[in-house]
Structure formats: C-alpha cells, structure tokens
Design a protein around this motif. Structure first.
Motif, mmCIF file in Angstrom:
data_model
loop_
_atom_site.group_PDB
_atom_site.id
_atom_site.type_symbol
_atom_site.label_atom_id
_atom_site.label_comp_id
_atom_site.label_asym_id
_atom_site.label_seq_id
_atom_site.Cartn_x
_atom_site.Cartn_y
_atom_site.Cartn_z
ATOM 1 N N PRO A 83 -39.026 -70.682 -0.075
ATOM 2 C CA PRO A 83 -40.072 -69.981 0.907
ATOM 3 C C PRO A 83 -39.703 -68.534 1.062
ATOM 4 O O PRO A 83 -38.435 -68.123 0.550
ATOM 5 N N ASN A 84 -40.513 -67.700 1.613
ATOM 6 C CA ASN A 84 -40.536 -66.292 1.733
ATOM 7 C C ASN A 84 -39.215 -66.200 2.775
ATOM 8 O O ASN A 84 -39.264 -66.797 3.689
ATOM 9 N N GLY A 85 -38.388 -64.993 2.490
ATOM 10 C CA GLY A 85 -37.310 -64.853 3.198
ATOM 11 C C GLY A 85 -36.065 -65.756 3.051
ATOM 12 O O GLY A 85 -34.997 -65.550 3.410
ATOM 13 N N VAL A 86 -36.051 -66.817 2.120
ATOM 14 C CA VAL A 86 -34.852 -67.563 1.720
ATOM 15 C C VAL A 86 -34.299 -67.088 0.512
ATOM 16 O O VAL A 86 -34.945 -66.999 -0.320
ATOM 17 N N GLU A 87 -33.067 -67.062 0.550
ATOM 18 C CA GLU A 87 -32.177 -66.636 -0.700
ATOM 19 C C GLU A 87 -31.901 -67.721 -1.569
ATOM 20 O O GLU A 87 -31.157 -68.675 -0.695
ATOM 21 N N ALA A 88 -32.085 -67.926 -2.828
ATOM 22 C CA ALA A 88 -31.588 -69.234 -3.559
ATOM 23 C C ALA A 88 -31.203 -68.808 -4.759
ATOM 24 O O ALA A 88 -31.755 -67.939 -5.240
ATOM 25 N N ARG A 89 -29.853 -69.214 -5.286
ATOM 26 C CA ARG A 89 -29.653 -68.980 -6.625
ATOM 27 C C ARG A 89 -30.341 -70.082 -7.403
ATOM 28 O O ARG A 89 -30.465 -71.605 -7.137
ATOM 29 N N LEU A 90 -31.160 -69.764 -8.614
ATOM 30 C CA LEU A 90 -31.911 -70.624 -9.331
ATOM 31 C C LEU A 90 -31.366 -71.269 -10.601
ATOM 32 O O LEU A 90 -30.549 -70.520 -11.301
ATOM 33 N N GLU A 91 -31.296 -72.619 -10.703
ATOM 34 C CA GLU A 91 -30.726 -73.039 -12.252
ATOM 35 C C GLU A 91 -31.788 -73.907 -12.748
ATOM 36 O O GLU A 91 -32.432 -74.632 -12.032
ATOM 37 N N VAL B 106 -23.536 -71.284 3.906
ATOM 38 C CA VAL B 106 -23.317 -71.695 2.585
ATOM 39 C C VAL B 106 -24.502 -71.222 1.736
ATOM 40 O O VAL B 106 -25.781 -71.106 2.158
ATOM 41 N N GLU B 107 -24.297 -71.097 0.377
ATOM 42 C CA GLU B 107 -25.353 -70.774 -0.478
ATOM 43 C C GLU B 107 -26.150 -71.980 -0.777
ATOM 44 O O GLU B 107 -25.788 -73.108 -0.628
ATOM 45 N N LEU B 108 -27.554 -71.438 -0.919
ATOM 46 C CA LEU B 108 -28.557 -72.483 -1.167
ATOM 47 C C LEU B 108 -28.630 -72.385 -2.744
ATOM 48 O O LEU B 108 -28.978 -71.188 -3.369
ATOM 49 N N VAL B 109 -28.429 -73.264 -3.684
ATOM 50 C CA VAL B 109 -28.913 -73.387 -4.949
ATOM 51 C C VAL B 109 -29.954 -74.451 -5.311
ATOM 52 O O VAL B 109 -30.031 -75.413 -4.773
ATOM 53 N N ALA B 110 -31.195 -73.882 -5.929
ATOM 54 C CA ALA B 110 -32.143 -74.584 -6.194
ATOM 55 C C ALA B 110 -32.231 -75.046 -7.618
ATOM 56 O O ALA B 110 -32.005 -74.043 -8.528
ATOM 57 N N VAL B 111 -32.274 -76.249 -7.962
ATOM 58 C CA VAL B 111 -32.433 -76.510 -9.511
ATOM 59 C C VAL B 111 -33.764 -77.264 -9.777
ATOM 60 O O VAL B 111 -34.098 -78.286 -9.012
ATOM 61 N N HIS B 112 -34.176 -77.029 -10.921
ATOM 62 C CA HIS B 112 -35.225 -77.711 -11.627
ATOM 63 C C HIS B 112 -34.748 -78.032 -12.817
ATOM 64 O O HIS B 112 -34.401 -77.248 -13.870
ATOM 65 N N VAL B 113 -34.774 -79.350 -13.329
ATOM 66 C CA VAL B 113 -34.356 -79.817 -14.691
ATOM 67 C C VAL B 113 -35.518 -79.792 -15.750
ATOM 68 O O VAL B 113 -36.406 -80.442 -15.355
ATOM 69 N N VAL B 114 -35.515 -79.117 -16.799
ATOM 70 C CA VAL B 114 -36.485 -78.689 -17.499
ATOM 71 C C VAL B 114 -36.563 -79.878 -18.827
ATOM 72 O O VAL B 114 -35.216 -79.989 -19.242
ATOM 73 N N LYS B 115 -37.627 -80.696 -18.847
ATOM 74 C CA LYS B 115 -37.460 -81.658 -19.873
ATOM 75 C C LYS B 115 -37.264 -80.953 -21.419
ATOM 76 O O LYS B 115 -38.433 -80.233 -21.586
ATOM 77 N N PRO B 116 -36.603 -81.515 -22.209
ATOM 78 C CA PRO B 116 -36.551 -81.110 -23.439
ATOM 79 C C PRO B 116 -37.908 -81.171 -24.306
ATOM 80 O O PRO B 116 -38.659 -82.207 -24.213
ATOM 81 N N ARG C 136 -35.546 -78.353 4.331
ATOM 82 C CA ARG C 136 -34.456 -78.953 4.810
ATOM 83 C C ARG C 136 -33.154 -78.173 4.341
ATOM 84 O O ARG C 136 -32.301 -78.063 4.966
ATOM 85 N N ALA C 137 -33.113 -78.300 3.007
ATOM 86 C CA ALA C 137 -32.108 -77.681 2.427
ATOM 87 C C ALA C 137 -31.619 -76.052 2.672
ATOM 88 O O ALA C 137 -30.565 -76.025 2.837
ATOM 89 N N ALA C 138 -32.758 -75.477 2.893
ATOM 90 C CA ALA C 138 -32.639 -74.250 3.335
ATOM 91 C C ALA C 138 -32.121 -74.107 4.838
ATOM 92 O O ALA C 138 -31.046 -73.507 5.122
ATOM 93 N N MET C 139 -32.507 -75.003 5.551
ATOM 94 C CA MET C 139 -32.214 -75.015 6.929
ATOM 95 C C MET C 139 -30.384 -75.351 7.078
ATOM 96 O O MET C 139 -29.672 -74.886 7.730
ATOM 97 N N MET C 140 -30.134 -76.392 6.220
ATOM 98 C CA MET C 140 -28.888 -76.928 5.919
ATOM 99 C C MET C 140 -27.798 -75.892 5.768
ATOM 100 O O MET C 140 -26.817 -75.602 6.100
ATOM 101 N N ALA C 141 -28.289 -75.043 4.633
ATOM 102 C CA ALA C 141 -27.488 -73.814 4.029
ATOM 103 C C ALA C 141 -27.215 -72.843 4.932
ATOM 104 O O ALA C 141 -26.140 -72.428 5.308
ATOM 105 N N LYS C 142 -28.444 -72.734 5.722
ATOM 106 C CA LYS C 142 -28.266 -71.667 6.887
ATOM 107 C C LYS C 142 -27.505 -72.031 7.989
ATOM 108 O O LYS C 142 -26.528 -71.311 8.387
ATOM 109 N N LEU C 143 -27.504 -73.195 8.460
ATOM 110 C CA LEU C 143 -26.645 -73.656 9.412
ATOM 111 C C LEU C 143 -25.031 -73.900 9.112
ATOM 112 O O LEU C 143 -24.329 -73.686 9.822
ATOM 113 N N ARG C 144 -24.899 -74.254 7.927
ATOM 114 C CA ARG C 144 -23.376 -74.151 7.488
ATOM 115 C C ARG C 144 -22.980 -72.876 6.962
ATOM 116 O O ARG C 144 -21.725 -72.938 6.582
#
Length: 271
Positions: A61-69, A31-41, A21-29
């Motif tokens: 997903p394949n073909g989707v560009e995202a900045r990873l955080e 804008v950049e897609l940023v994916a975040v996974h918070v790592v537990k200390p 859904r986020a990839a779809m929203m970013a494409k429609l709008r």
C-alpha cells in the motif's frame, strides 16, 4: 518478540488482506515489515527479477515501507528459511479462496508452511478494520497450548482472551444420568483452572483471560466459542516436533483453520 513482521504473498488480489494486516502489526509493534514473494524456478518472473520486484512493490500500500525479498525456490521451504534468517517474530499469510477453503489448506503452500515453520503464523481471512478485539484460544491443557496463549498475549497485549476447553461424556448415548454430565463438566472446569494456574502466564495476561468449558470435542468447543463471542481471532497451538509435527497438524488444527470464519494465529511448539 523484537524481530520484523514477515508477510508472504503470491501477488494475488486476495493477499491484500494479509498485507494490510501485516502492515498494521508492524506499525503497532514498531518493527520492520518484510514482504516476501517466492519465485518459482524457471518461471517468467525468475527470468526477469526486476519485473518481479516491481510486481511485489506494486502490492504494497501507498505510504507503507517494506523490505522486499524475492527468493527463488519452494515457498513452503523458502518462507521459513527467510523467517529464521531475519529473526521474524511473526509470519502473516492469506488464503486463496475465502468462500471455499476447505480444500485449500491440505497439501498446499499454507498448510506446508504451517508444518515447517518454527515462527507463529497469522492466517488472514478477513479484511482489516482495526486491531483484534475478541480472541478465542482453544486448549487441550498441554504445554503447547500454554505456549500459544502466551504468544497471543504478547503479540496482542490488550484484548480479552477466551480460553476454551472442550469436554464430553464418554459413551454419551449410554450415560444419560444428569449427574454424570455434571461431574464430567466439573472435572473439566477444575482441570482448566489448574492448567491456567500452572501455565506460567504473566500476571497481566492472566487478568485478561476468561476461562470456559464447553460440551463437545475440541473442534466443536472452539467453533462454538468463536461464534458465541463473535471472535475476530482464533488461537491454536500445533503438536509435536520435527517430522512428528508435520503429521500431527492435520487433525483438529487443520479442521479449525478450514471451518472457522475468522483469522487464526497458529503457534508451533517450542522445540
């Protein structure tokens, strides 16, 4: 709203719905897609951040560009911080258990995120099959709910929005006269029309709004409308600012998030 779309994931299989859904929203709008996974200390991933980054990349997903955080810390704190830092226009997140989420929101990462962030949050339950087509927005006639309707109209510029206001007869067990119910409903409709006229909604958005009142409290009215219109997105505003908002979310909004079958857009007040 020009900032990126931020999607939060705990790397579970269920989160693919939110990521899609986020990839779809970013494409429609556009804008950049940023994916975040918070790592537990202190976790295994914290000890091997390269592996953590690879795991996060693997859920995109394949073909989707995202900045990873991959910030290290507490998810309910790091996600709002990152959203503010990058100027995100929307946070997208999923739920852990679609079939039994009644005990999921209270006291967990999603619930805390909703209490902390100043950015609209899209909570995804269903698999994405296309753009949202049927929106239901609950209103208590407050400025906060007006802001939620405006945000929904901007994020989703095409579909109709059913704006629902619940009404009930005080001491209904005693008030059996038909005229009492009719008068109460008439006043509710008048109040809703006045609210929409004074809410500062853009003309194009006003044309998409279908106003309705329903017998029952706020939660029942919204759920009845969601079911009646087969809504694929429910829109809610949260009340209060600062610490007060942290306490105020846990009533109607939390109940609706738990019981509604569709995705939900939760919009914080403009504090």
């Amino acid at each position: 709203m020009k900032g990126p779309v931020l999607v939060a994931t705990n790397l579970s299989a269920r989160d693919d719905r939110a990521i899609d859904r986020a990839a779809m929203m970013a494409k429609l709008r556009g804008v950049e897609l940023v994916a975040v996974h918070v790592v537990k200390p202190g976790s295994k991933r914290a000890q091997d951040m390269d592996a953590a980054r690879a795991a996060l990349q693997d859920v995109i997903p394949n073909g989707v560009e995202a900045r990873l955080e991959l910030p290290v810390g507490s998810a309910p704190l790091e996600i709002p911080r990152l959203a503010d830092e990058i100027g995100a226009q929307l946070i997208v997140t999923g739920v852990a258990r679609f079939n039994d989420i009644g005990d999921y929101f209270l006291g967990t990462a999603v619930d805390h995120l909703l209490r902390q962030t100043l950015v609209p949050v899209l909570v995804v339950k269903r698999r994405s099959h296309g753009a949202y087509e049927r929106l239901v927005a609950g209103t208590d006639l407050s400025d906060t709910s007006a802001g939620a309707i405006r945000a929904a109209g901007e994020l989703f510029p095409d579909p109709p929005i059913h704006v629902v206001h619940g009404w009930h007869v005080p001491f209904a067990g005693w008030q059996k006269a038909l005229h009492v119910r009719e008068d109460t409903e008439k006043e509710a409709k008048k109040a809703l029309d006045t609210f929409l006229a004074d809410a500062g909604l853009p003309p194009a958005l006003k044309k998409r709004i279908k106003a309705e009142t329903r017998d029952g409290g706020a939660e029942r009215a919204v759920l009845d409308a969601v079911n009646a219109h087969d809504a694929d997105l429910m829109v809610l505003g949260t009340q209060g600012c600062g610490g007060f908002r942290h306490a105020a979310l846990g009533s109607t909004a939390s109940q609706l998030l738990s019981s509604a079958p569709c995705d939900a857009l939760v919009v914080p007040p403009e504090c």
